[in-house]
Design a protein around this motif. Structure first.
Motif, PDB file in Angstrom:
ATOM      1  N   UNK A  17     -31.821 -39.368-136.681  1.00  0.00           N
ATOM      2  CA  UNK A  17     -31.172 -40.389-135.859  1.00  0.00           C
ATOM      3  C   UNK A  17     -32.017 -41.661-135.775  1.00  0.00           C
ATOM      4  N   UNK A  18     -33.027 -41.781-136.657  1.00  0.00           N
ATOM      5  CA  UNK A  18     -33.819 -43.007-136.671  1.00  0.00           C
ATOM      6  C   UNK A  18     -33.029 -44.125-137.332  1.00  0.00           C
ATOM      7  N   UNK A  19     -33.380 -45.360-137.032  1.00  0.00           N
ATOM      8  CA  UNK A  19     -32.628 -46.496-137.553  1.00  0.00           C
ATOM      9  C   UNK A  19     -32.966 -46.756-139.014  1.00  0.00           C
ATOM     10  N   UNK A  20     -31.955 -47.284-139.723  1.00  0.00           N
ATOM     11  CA  UNK A  20     -32.179 -47.701-141.110  1.00  0.00           C
ATOM     12  C   UNK A  20     -33.093 -48.928-141.122  1.00  0.00           C
ATOM     13  N   UNK A  21     -34.122 -48.906-141.931  1.00  0.00           N
ATOM     14  CA  UNK A  21     -34.922 -50.110-142.149  1.00  0.00           C
ATOM     15  C   UNK A  21     -34.218 -50.952-143.205  1.00  0.00           C
ATOM     16  N   UNK A  22     -34.078 -52.246-142.940  1.00  0.00           N
ATOM     17  CA  UNK A  22     -33.363 -53.105-143.884  1.00  0.00           C
ATOM     18  C   UNK A  22     -33.957 -54.506-143.848  1.00  0.00           C
ATOM     19  N   UNK A  23     -33.633 -55.280-144.876  1.00  0.00           N
ATOM     20  CA  UNK A  23     -34.220 -56.610-145.037  1.00  0.00           C
ATOM     21  C   UNK A  23     -33.836 -57.554-143.907  1.00  0.00           C
ATOM     22  N   UNK A  24     -32.641 -57.380-143.343  1.00  0.00           N
ATOM     23  CA  UNK A  24     -32.196 -58.262-142.257  1.00  0.00           C
ATOM     24  C   UNK A  24     -33.009 -58.005-140.986  1.00  0.00           C
ATOM     25  N   UNK A  25     -33.348 -56.735-140.766  1.00  0.00           N
ATOM     26  CA  UNK A  25     -34.182 -56.387-139.628  1.00  0.00           C
ATOM     27  C   UNK A  25     -35.585 -56.973-139.792  1.00  0.00           C
ATOM     28  N   UNK A  26     -36.124 -56.863-141.008  1.00  0.00           N
ATOM     29  CA  UNK A  26     -37.476 -57.379-141.260  1.00  0.00           C
ATOM     30  C   UNK A  26     -37.521 -58.900-141.079  1.00  0.00           C
ATOM     31  N   UNK A  27     -36.481 -59.595-141.533  1.00  0.00           N
ATOM     32  CA  UNK A  27     -36.452 -61.054-141.455  1.00  0.00           C
ATOM     33  C   UNK A  27     -35.937 -61.566-140.108  1.00  0.00           C
ATOM     34  N   UNK A  28     -35.564 -60.626-139.239  1.00  0.00           N
ATOM     35  CA  UNK A  28     -35.079 -60.951-137.893  1.00  0.00           C
ATOM     36  C   UNK A  28     -33.833 -61.838-137.923  1.00  0.00           C
ATOM     37  N   UNK A  33     -24.654 -64.213-136.479  1.00  0.00           N
ATOM     38  CA  UNK A  33     -23.248 -64.199-136.894  1.00  0.00           C
ATOM     39  C   UNK A  33     -23.037 -65.019-138.160  1.00  0.00           C
ATOM     40  N   UNK A  34     -23.794 -66.103-138.308  1.00  0.00           N
ATOM     41  CA  UNK A  34     -23.650 -66.945-139.499  1.00  0.00           C
ATOM     42  C   UNK A  34     -24.083 -66.189-140.748  1.00  0.00           C
ATOM     43  N   UNK A  35     -25.208 -65.460-140.667  1.00  0.00           N
ATOM     44  CA  UNK A  35     -25.669 -64.660-141.809  1.00  0.00           C
ATOM     45  C   UNK A  35     -24.641 -63.589-142.146  1.00  0.00           C
ATOM     46  N   UNK A 183     -27.019 -54.700-145.605  1.00  0.00           N
ATOM     47  CA  UNK A 183     -26.155 -55.353-144.616  1.00  0.00           C
ATOM     48  C   UNK A 183     -25.418 -54.318-143.773  1.00  0.00           C
ATOM     49  N   UNK A 184     -24.810 -53.342-144.438  1.00  0.00           N
ATOM     50  CA  UNK A 184     -24.058 -52.310-143.704  1.00  0.00           C
ATOM     51  C   UNK A 184     -24.988 -51.499-142.807  1.00  0.00           C
ATOM     52  N   UNK A 185     -26.166 -51.149-143.315  1.00  0.00           N
ATOM     53  CA  UNK A 185     -27.114 -50.401-142.493  1.00  0.00           C
ATOM     54  C   UNK A 185     -27.519 -51.192-141.256  1.00  0.00           C
ATOM     55  N   UNK A 186     -27.692 -52.495-141.426  1.00  0.00           N
ATOM     56  CA  UNK A 186     -28.059 -53.336-140.289  1.00  0.00           C
ATOM     57  C   UNK A 186     -26.955 -53.361-139.237  1.00  0.00           C
ATOM     58  N   UNK A 187     -25.694 -53.491-139.673  1.00  0.00           N
ATOM     59  CA  UNK A 187     -24.585 -53.547-138.717  1.00  0.00           C
ATOM     60  C   UNK A 187     -24.403 -52.203-138.018  1.00  0.00           C
ATOM     61  N   UNK A 188     -24.632 -51.110-138.733  1.00  0.00           N
ATOM     62  CA  UNK A 188     -24.548 -49.786-138.106  1.00  0.00           C
ATOM     63  C   UNK A 188     -25.673 -49.624-137.095  1.00  0.00           C
ATOM     64  N   UNK A 189     -26.881 -50.128-137.424  1.00  0.00           N
ATOM     65  CA  UNK A 189     -27.984 -50.119-136.464  1.00  0.00           C
ATOM     66  C   UNK A 189     -27.599 -50.844-135.178  1.00  0.00           C
ATOM     67  N   UNK A 190     -27.067 -52.058-135.332  1.00  0.00           N
ATOM     68  CA  UNK A 190     -26.725 -52.877-134.173  1.00  0.00           C
ATOM     69  C   UNK A 190     -25.629 -52.224-133.335  1.00  0.00           C
TER      70      UNK A 190
END
Length: 266
Positions: A17-28, A33-35, A183-190
């Motif tokens: 149940x840990x979060x996906x690490x992804x490039x969007x998370x790293x770059x904050x 919404x624009x990205x 991208x999908x992993x980031x949105x699922x995280x959020x």
């Protein structure tokens, strides 16, 4: 190889149940919404990877319960389209010269947008007059929408539907697949719905990748073959039903010897 072996191997994979690490998370930039809008717009119109485009638009259509759309061509997308009142529509996507998706993209902000203005701008715009229009509020969590033309879908459902459709292609080592996966992993995280597989998924996919692709291909071929046969039988029935109408109305049992060989061959 027995398909049950693949199913058994998949069921034995560990989950986390840990979060996906992804490039969007790293770059904050994961909350931007624009990205998010730029990612959706790019992959629904670019021909860099047609499989991603079709899977993403199919996921959008399926989530909206539009069953008539399957393959997509002549696509275009626009972001931050300015209305006559100076307000901005987040995303507009056109497909097949027939369907138009108008998306208000919400991540953390509340829905205070002038949906009436967006609707009127699109509805009265000659450029979009030929399209069937689908008005969408895409949000992290379900929200109530007062405007009757708009439907709400969540990023989580859209991304999970995309992953299901795109399937085993997600493990391809190319920049497009890696970017849309992140991208999908980031949105699922959020969204807070981030249960996923641990690293033992990699040896599993390496071992069974080509067999899974083979099964997918066989499934698609069988589905197409079945549809073709069903339509052929339907057409033949329409052509010849007058020959059997009396028998059908009487409820008489018909065995295979009662039908011409031409019918059975179909």
């Amino acid at each position: 190889m027995d398909i049950r072996e693949i199913i058994s191997a998949f069921d034995s994979l560990s989950k986390s149940d840990s979060k996906y690490l992804n490039i969007f998370q790293i770059m904050r930039t994961g909350h931007s919404e624009k990205v998010s809008s730029n990612i959706i717009a790019h992959f629904t119109s670019s021909n860099d990877n047609p499989d991603i485009k079709n899977a993403l638009l199919k996921a959008l259509s399926t989530t909206l319960k539009i069953n008539s759309l399957d393959r997509f061509f002549d696509t275009f997308s626009k972001t931050e389209v300015v209305t006559t009142q100076g307000k901005k529509i987040d995303i507009i996507i056109g497909a097949n010269n027939s369907d138009l998706f108008i998306i208000e993209n919400k991540i953390y902000h509340t829905l205070n947008n002038d949906l009436d203005d967006y609707f009127n701008f699109i509805d009265k715009n000659e450029e979009y007059s030929k399209y069937k229009k689908h008005f969408i509020v895409l949000s992290l969590h379900p929200i109530k929408i007062k405007h009757p033309a708009y439907k709400n879908i969540t990023h989580d459902k859209l991304c999970k539907e995309f992953k299901k459709i795109y399937g085993v292609n997600l493990i391809q080592q190319n920049i497009q697949s890696m970017l849309i996966t992140d991208y999908c992993n980031n949105m699922i995280n959020l969204s807070g719905n981030h249960i996923h597989m641990n690293h033992d998924i990699y040896p599993f996919t390496e071992k069974y990748y080509y067999k899974i692709r083979e099964i997918m291909s066989m499934t698609e071929s069988y589905s197409s073959f079945s549809k073709e046969k069903i339509m052929s039988l339907k057409d033949y029935y329409e052509e010849t039903k007058h020959q059997y109408q009396g028998v059908i109305n009487s409820g008489t049992y018909l065995d295979e010897n009662s039908f011409p060989k031409k019918f059975l061959d179909r």
